[in-house]
Each structure stands twice: as C-alpha cells, then as structure tokens.
Design an enzyme around this catalytic site. Structure first.
Site, mmCIF file in Angstrom:
data_model
loop_
_atom_site.group_PDB
_atom_site.id
_atom_site.type_symbol
_atom_site.label_atom_id
_atom_site.label_comp_id
_atom_site.label_asym_id
_atom_site.label_seq_id
_atom_site.Cartn_x
_atom_site.Cartn_y
_atom_site.Cartn_z
ATOM 1 N N PHE A 140 31.905 48.527 37.830
ATOM 2 C CA PHE A 140 32.247 47.668 38.923
ATOM 3 C C PHE A 140 30.780 46.500 39.005
ATOM 4 O O PHE A 140 29.903 47.042 39.012
ATOM 5 C CB PHE A 140 32.270 48.433 40.280
ATOM 6 C CG PHE A 140 32.974 47.170 41.199
ATOM 7 C CD1 PHE A 140 34.505 46.997 41.254
ATOM 8 C CD2 PHE A 140 31.953 46.281 41.950
ATOM 9 C CE1 PHE A 140 34.948 45.968 41.867
ATOM 10 C CE2 PHE A 140 32.828 45.534 42.988
ATOM 11 C CZ PHE A 140 34.264 45.361 43.180
ATOM 12 N N ASP A 173 40.643 42.787 34.734
ATOM 13 C CA ASP A 173 40.400 44.092 34.937
ATOM 14 C C ASP A 173 41.750 44.869 34.583
ATOM 15 O O ASP A 173 41.894 44.849 33.384
ATOM 16 C CB ASP A 173 40.084 44.281 36.545
ATOM 17 C CG ASP A 173 39.814 45.702 36.727
ATOM 18 O OD1 ASP A 173 39.376 46.492 35.744
ATOM 19 O OD2 ASP A 173 39.969 46.114 37.893
ATOM 20 N N GLU A 187 39.327 32.168 35.105
ATOM 21 C CA GLU A 187 39.356 33.726 35.699
ATOM 22 C C GLU A 187 37.933 33.937 35.629
ATOM 23 O O GLU A 187 37.219 33.692 34.666
ATOM 24 C CB GLU A 187 40.437 34.574 35.027
ATOM 25 C CG GLU A 187 41.504 34.781 35.666
ATOM 26 C CD GLU A 187 41.574 35.438 36.725
ATOM 27 O OE1 GLU A 187 40.574 35.762 37.392
ATOM 28 O OE2 GLU A 187 42.568 36.128 37.136
ATOM 29 N N ASP A 188 37.385 34.464 36.614
ATOM 30 C CA ASP A 188 35.970 35.280 36.659
ATOM 31 C C ASP A 188 36.196 36.476 35.679
ATOM 32 O O ASP A 188 35.436 36.833 34.680
ATOM 33 C CB ASP A 188 35.474 35.471 38.010
ATOM 34 C CG ASP A 188 36.676 36.165 38.964
ATOM 35 O OD1 ASP A 188 37.979 36.255 38.310
ATOM 36 O OD2 ASP A 188 36.438 36.601 39.993
ATOM 37 N N ARG A 208 28.342 37.424 46.096
ATOM 38 C CA ARG A 208 28.906 36.345 45.081
ATOM 39 C C ARG A 208 27.871 35.426 44.780
ATOM 40 O O ARG A 208 28.220 34.721 43.885
ATOM 41 C CB ARG A 208 29.941 35.486 45.967
ATOM 42 C CG ARG A 208 31.373 36.382 46.322
ATOM 43 C CD ARG A 208 32.337 35.428 46.623
ATOM 44 N NE ARG A 208 33.584 36.054 47.428
ATOM 45 C CZ ARG A 208 34.667 36.558 46.598
ATOM 46 N NH1 ARG A 208 34.670 36.482 45.381
ATOM 47 N NH2 ARG A 208 35.453 37.173 47.362
HETATM 48 P P1 IMP Z 1 42.996 42.844 37.969
HETATM 49 O O1 IMP Z 1 44.448 42.353 38.331
HETATM 50 O O2 IMP Z 1 43.004 44.469 37.989
HETATM 51 O O3 IMP Z 1 42.932 42.074 36.387
HETATM 52 O O4 IMP Z 1 42.218 42.121 38.873
HETATM 53 C C1 IMP Z 1 41.594 41.141 38.880
HETATM 54 C C2 IMP Z 1 40.532 40.705 40.084
HETATM 55 O O5 IMP Z 1 40.155 41.852 40.763
HETATM 56 C C3 IMP Z 1 39.482 39.635 39.491
HETATM 57 O O6 IMP Z 1 40.034 38.451 39.842
HETATM 58 C C4 IMP Z 1 38.624 40.180 40.797
HETATM 59 O O7 IMP Z 1 38.651 39.673 42.065
HETATM 60 C C5 IMP Z 1 38.690 41.599 41.165
HETATM 61 N N1 IMP Z 1 37.909 42.444 40.388
HETATM 62 C C6 IMP Z 1 38.239 43.299 39.212
HETATM 63 N N2 IMP Z 1 36.942 44.073 38.688
HETATM 64 C C7 IMP Z 1 36.097 43.524 39.359
HETATM 65 C C8 IMP Z 1 34.499 43.958 39.358
HETATM 66 O O8 IMP Z 1 34.138 44.601 38.771
HETATM 67 N N3 IMP Z 1 33.930 43.128 40.286
HETATM 68 C C9 IMP Z 1 34.330 42.418 41.451
HETATM 69 N N4 IMP Z 1 35.715 42.113 41.456
HETATM 70 C C10 IMP Z 1 36.698 42.865 40.429
#
Ligand code: IMP
Length: 178
Positions: free
Chosen positions: A150, A101, A97-98, A163
């Site tokens: 963010f 959040d 995973e990148d 990106r």
């Molecule tokens: P989660 O389901 O809230 O954990 O969101 C995960 C996804 O939200 C990541 O794989 C990203 O695609 C996107 N995301 C969450 N925070 C950021 C950020 O700060 N920058 C860019 N993409 C984000």
C-alpha cells in the site's frame, strides 16, 4: 512520518513523468487529445504531466468511488460520482490514472467511456500494481510497476492523508491490518 519508507523519490518520479510525456507527445502528434483525469489521486500527476506536454490538449476530470473491503484495499465495485461534462464522441481520449490496483475501477470506466464512441481511448497510469490485478485492463503508458504494497504520496492517500507528499512511500503500518 517514521512509518513511511521511500519507494520513489520526487526526482525519480519527475524523470518518469517526463518520459511518459515524451511518449504521449510522440504518439499524439497532430492531434488534440482530451486528458481525462480520475480524481482525486490523479491531481498531482496530471498537473506535472501537462506541464511537460508541449501540444494542444484539453483537460477533464471524472470522480469514481469504490467501496467495500477496508481502507487499504480497493473494493470490487466502482461508481461514477462525477461524470463527464464534455462530449467525447470522436475525441482522442487519454485516461490519466494515478494507480491501477485490481483494475476494476479502470475496467468500469473504460466500459462506460467506450459507449460514448470516442475516436480513440487509451490509458496512462503512473503506478501499476500489477500483482493485484483481478481483471485484464489495457494500460498504454505505465510509469512504474510496483509490488503488492500500500503506497501513499504524490496524490495517493491513506484515509485522505499524505496526498501532498512529493514522493511515493510505502506505508508500513498498514501491513498488519490487511
Ligand atoms: P482498483 O479498482 O482496485 O484498480 O483501484 C484503483 C483505486 O484504488 C486507485 O485509483 C486508488 O484510489 C486506490 N488505490 C489502490 N491501491 C492504492 C494504494 O496503494 N494507495 C492508495 N490508493 C490506492
């Protein structure tokens, strides 16, 4: 670019990716894991990580979409838009995973994959936005823990932009829109 503030330089990211690769290589000795990248954000991390892994491995990708609360917030729902094309039953699967959040996307993916009975299922996330977590998700390998900001670059986007940047940046202009 003036609205971007560096959080981690390309050099800092490189060192951390190398450290993660060492940990993974140590833990998966004698195994041939399937590295499962979550598109699109993982593409750069995956490419750099595997170049540091001197071991047998396979690569696969899934794509998940989340929708809802606006462009700089992730939604509360996840959906599989590109599923697995490789059976994972009995495999050692490592999710790449990148960023994590709220944790909702990863939670969805973990539940989906567990049903397919892999031999093991672990998670490697380069960026952990821990203060935003809404559900508890296990992350076995963490690159950086970051605050509630963010971020863009190194695979991560804002509206599909940024990106390609080699470092991680804090996108200042989004603050007022959150
Ligand atoms: P989660 O389901 O809230 O954990 O969101 C995960 C996804 O939200 C990541 O794989 C990203 O695609 C996107 N995301 C969450 N925070 C950021 C950020 O700060 N920058 C860019 N993409 C984000």
């Amino acid at each position: 670019m003036s609205e971007l503030q560096v959080l981690f330089s390309p050099e800092e990211i490189r060192a951390t990716v190398e450290r993660l690769a060492q940990e993974i290589q140590r833990d998966y000795q004698g195994k041939s894991p399937l590295l499962l990248g979550v598109l699109k954000g993982c593409f750069m991390f995956m490419a750099d990580l595997v170049r540091n892994l001197n071991m047998p491995l396979e690569i696969e990708f899934v794509a998940l979409s989340s929708y809802g609360r606006g462009r700089t917030k992730t939604s509360g729902k996840a959906e599989l838009v590109q599923g697995l094309r490789t059976p994972i039953k009995g495999r050692d699967v490592l999710i790449i995973e990148d960023i994590v959040d709220s944790g909702l996307t990863l939670d969805f993916l973990l539940k989906h994959l567990r049903r397919k009975k892999p031999a093991s299922l672990k998670v490697c996330a380069l960026f952990d936005k821990a203060p935003r977590r809404e559900v508890t998700v296990p992350i076995d390998y963490v690159g950086f823990t970051i605050p509630d900001v963010f971020v863009v670059g190194y695979g991560l986007d804002y509206d599909e932009k940024y990106r390609q940047l080699p470092g991680l940046y804090f996108l200042k202009e989004t603050e007022s829109s959150r």
